[in-house]
Scaffold this active site. Structure first.
Site, mmCIF file in Angstrom:
data_model
loop_
_atom_site.group_PDB
_atom_site.id
_atom_site.type_symbol
_atom_site.label_atom_id
_atom_site.label_comp_id
_atom_site.label_asym_id
_atom_site.label_seq_id
_atom_site.Cartn_x
_atom_site.Cartn_y
_atom_site.Cartn_z
ATOM 1 N N PRO A 50 -6.031 -4.551 11.389
ATOM 2 C CG PRO A 50 -6.456 -6.398 12.743
ATOM 3 C CD PRO A 50 -5.357 -5.470 12.324
ATOM 4 C CD GLU A 86 -20.273 -5.515 25.138
ATOM 5 O OE1 GLU A 86 -21.335 -5.725 25.755
ATOM 6 O OE2 GLU A 86 -20.188 -4.746 24.154
ATOM 7 N NE ARG A 122 -28.239 -15.160 36.623
ATOM 8 C CZ ARG A 122 -29.394 -15.628 37.086
ATOM 9 N NH1 ARG A 122 -29.687 -16.918 36.938
ATOM 10 N NH2 ARG A 122 -30.257 -14.828 37.687
ATOM 11 C CG PHE A 141 -22.121 -9.772 25.165
ATOM 12 C CD1 PHE A 141 -22.965 -9.926 24.076
ATOM 13 C CD2 PHE A 141 -22.684 -9.492 26.397
ATOM 14 C CE1 PHE A 141 -24.337 -9.803 24.202
ATOM 15 C CE2 PHE A 141 -24.048 -9.368 26.540
ATOM 16 C CZ PHE A 141 -24.884 -9.525 25.444
ATOM 17 C CG HIS A 176 -28.223 -12.274 27.158
ATOM 18 N ND1 HIS A 176 -28.934 -11.739 26.112
ATOM 19 C CD2 HIS A 176 -27.811 -11.213 27.907
ATOM 20 C CE1 HIS A 176 -28.958 -10.421 26.224
ATOM 21 N NE2 HIS A 176 -28.282 -10.073 27.303
ATOM 22 C CG HIS A 234 -1.801 -1.174 1.335
ATOM 23 N ND1 HIS A 234 -1.352 -2.419 1.732
ATOM 24 C CD2 HIS A 234 -3.137 -1.298 1.102
ATOM 25 C CE1 HIS A 234 -2.379 -3.265 1.731
ATOM 26 N NE2 HIS A 234 -3.458 -2.615 1.353
ATOM 27 C CG HIS A 242 -5.908 1.662 -0.520
ATOM 28 N ND1 HIS A 242 -5.855 2.251 0.728
ATOM 29 C CD2 HIS A 242 -6.124 0.334 -0.290
ATOM 30 C CE1 HIS A 242 -6.031 1.333 1.656
ATOM 31 N NE2 HIS A 242 -6.205 0.161 1.061
#
Length: 667
Positions: free
Chosen positions: A127, A416, A525, A442, A478, A37, A267
């Site tokens: 990323p 998160e 939990r 998550f 969840h 690039h 680019h």
């Protein structure tokens, strides 16, 4: 054909020569590799030249000097910008030969900057957006460190980010968080070239970045990115604000390439020999490929050597500290843990084995953290707006705020992905051991940053609670099912799923000791009875899998389980043995650590001569390494449902009775 040539500039000849050295190396290296690039390095060469020659505090001879400024190339595809700067300023391991071998196997000059490949690369980027977010973590770490060691901590974090970085969703998490905490020593230089891979950025975005950043509490300035005087004035002003700063640098992508500059075609593709020849003429650069005239290289090397006085002054300031503060600072930067921690953990395990609490493993984690945070002053905890659910806060962890960075607990908000990236930045900065919590499901939101933790070998600890359908009524959105398998697939990531309070402490101990590996703690939990009744000082979880309950009869069946399902396996063992079937139970808190054991131990633990059944409240993928193709798995290969945990386990057939039936069917 783009006819916009390089704009007239009032910049001194010295600046132009230095910036053109970056452009030349970048276009030559990309051309030699036939890959890369060139556009961003050529467009941002002026900005980078001003930053490195006028402001950046660094010392190539001491690349890891703790009080150096951090430079993060968030737009990591433009890696030749960074490699050019490292070579030109005199980093010893960034040679011209490395530049020539850009993107080749074994070279330090990978396609995107890779942390650990060469000195001066502060983080892995590529990323898009994550570099910006990790820089926020670095800036936070600087403020935390300054609150503890104010006489020896005073550095900035600079970022070069592109349009793509600002489009990525994580950028919003990053700028919102940085603005909230008023991280005023964070300065982002935006390569405002209005070009993306598909073409002009107006194909996809139209918001005002000025309004966006100002709404988040940032200082905003706009400059001509090819005017050195404007760039210098903007950075100088940004260093004086009480807010994080964005400087919009209006640039021409591929600056100097007469037919391709300002277009998406520059680019991510080599310019080609003909265009490079024209660019050399346009830029007034008559030198051969990879040739930097001595006079220009000397100017750059002078920039590099100037940092020696800063690092020397810092070392004098460190030496002037009281001995206890010097020791505390060095301890914080080291990978070692306090010697008293092991004894405290052994004492804790002894007490727990006597008290036999039936805690959810998320509660066991909090109890373990009370011991750890008391003995390890460098832990920085937090949660993505789930503190009361993740149980990541302990009495030692007072909150961090924009007005007080002396605390050790960060309220990350519902961010998160951002939280994970911020923790990567803190770990890369050094001086802290970050851990943060959210729900296990998550990890999907945080996964790209978890992957970078592993790729960069950073000690970041993820406290992931509500680890299965056992969370109950919140339902399938969840309830993680495939998540353990997905996380176990990431190289160099320890995934722990402890069965009880003892294993939870052992897994925390292992996570802290793993200085080059991030860890996931997958925690329940629902409550879990203590399954490790007998006290042992040895960390049995370090084996990854171990025989928890031997058979009382001739062994016919081996049951494997992790987490709360270890209790189911023990109940199934009792039922099988009451029917005269010798059964042993193997607890499997960590696949990754088990894979590191020798073959003899693996064979002894797995016992392929027995009927093998595994039980885990997740998908079956990967369990055949324990059960073999002829074995059985009791778990869930569908999404969950909304109901109390007990009803869900029965509904989906994750029961001791199902384990017994699976074993008997294979005898």
């Amino acid at each position: 054909m783009n006819t916009n040539g390089p704009r007239p500039s009032s910049n001194p000849t010295q600046h132009n020569d230095m910036a053109n050295a970056i452009r030349a190396l970048s276009m030559d290296a990309v051309q030699a590799a036939n890959s890369g690039h060139p556009g961003m390095p050529m467009g941002m060469a002026d900005v980078a030249t001003v930053l490195f020659s006028k402001f950046l505090k660094f010392d190539p001879a001491k690349p890891n000097w703790p009080d150096r400024d951090r430079f993060v190339l968030s737009a990591g595809h433009g890696s030749m910008l960074l490699y050019s700067l490292l070579y030109l300023t005199g980093y010893k391991d960034m040679t011209l030969e490395e530049i020539r071998n850009f993107r080749q196997l074994g070279a330090k000059t990978a396609g995107h900057p890779e942390y650990g490949h060469a000195s001066g690369i502060e983080t892995t980027t590529g990323p898009l957006g994550q570099g910006l977010a990790m820089a926020v973590g670095m800036a936070l770490a600087e403020r935390l460190q300054a609150a503890r060691f104010k006489d020896i901590t005073d550095h900035y974090t600079y970022v070069i980010a592109g349009d793509g970085c600002l489009m990525e969703g994580i950028s919003q998490e990053a700028i919102s968080f940085a603005g909230h905490l008023k991280l005023n020593k964070l300065i982002v230089l935006w390569d405002d070239n209005s070009i993306s891979i598909d073409g002009s950025t107006d194909l996809a975005v139209s918001e005002s970045q000025e309004r966006r950043f100002e709404a988040a509490g940032w200082d905003f300035r706009a400059v001509d990115g090819h005017n050195a005087a404007e760039i210098e004035a903007a950075i100088a002003a940004a260093r004086e604000t009480d807010k994080p700063s964005l400087i919009a640098c209006r640039t021409t992508i591929g600056f100097g390439a007469p037919n391709k500059q300002g277009t998406s075609g520059v680019h991510g593709s080599p310019l080609g020999d003909e265009e490079i020849a024209l660019a050399r003429k346009e830029l007034g650069w008559p030198h051969a490929p990879f040739e930097i005239p001595t006079a220009i290289l000397d100017k750059w090397r002078t920039v590099g050597t100037r940092g020696a006085r800063h690092s020397a002054a810092w070392e004098e300031a460190l030496a002037a500290l009281p001995a206890d503060q010097q020791a505390a600072f060095q301890d914080a930067l080291s990978d070692s843990l306090p010697s008293a921690l092991d004894d405290a953990i052994i004492a804790y395990k002894r007490r727990i084995s006597e008290e036999a609490p039936a805690w959810a493993t998320r509660k066991s984690s909090q109890e373990a953290l009370k011991v750890i945070n008391e003995h390890v002053p460098t832990t920085i905890g937090g949660s993505a707006d789930l503190t009361g659910s993740n149980l990541t806060q302990t009495p030692q962890m007072t909150p961090v705020s924009a007005d007080d960075f002396s605390g050790r607990y960060v309220y990350y908000g519902v961010r998160e992905f951002g939280m994970a990236a911020f923790m990567n930045g803190m770990a890369l900065h050094r001086g802290f051991i970050p851990y943060g919590g959210t729900f296990m499901v998550f990890t999907d939101y945080a996964r790209p940053a978890i992957r970078l933790s592993a790729l960069m070998e950073q000690r970041v600890i993820y406290v992931m609670t509500h680890d299965s359908i056992g969370l109950g009524e919140d339902g399938p959105t969840h309830q993680p099912v495939e998540h353990l398998a997905a996380l176990r697939a990431i190289p160099n990531l320890q995934v722990f799923r402890p069965a009880d309070a003892i294993e939870t402490m052992e897994c925390w101990q292992l996570a802290l000791a793993a200085t080059k590996t991030p860890s996931i703690l997958s925690l329940s939990r629902q409550n879990a009875d203590l399954v490790r009744k007998a006290h042992t000082a040895e960390n049995l979880s370090a084996r990854g899998a171990y025989e928890l309950a031997p058979a009382n009869l001739e062994v016919k069946v081996t049951l494997f389980a992790s987490g709360t399902e270890v209790g189911l396996a023990l109940a199934a063992q009792k039922a099988l043995e009451s029917d005269g079937i010798g059964t042993r139970v193997v607890s499997v808190p960590s696949w990754e650590l088990f894979e590191k054991q020798d073959d003899a131990y693996k064979l002894e633990t797995i016992r392929p001569d027995t009927v093998r059944v595994a039980v885990e409240a997740g998908c079956s993928m990967g369990w055949e390494r324990f059960t073999g193709e002829a074995g059985a798995f009791v778990g869930i290969n569908s999404f969950g449902a909304s109901a109390p945990a007990e009803a869900l386990y029965k509904h989906f057939g994750i029961t001791a009775e199902a384990v017994v039936a699976a074993a008997k069917a294979r005898l």
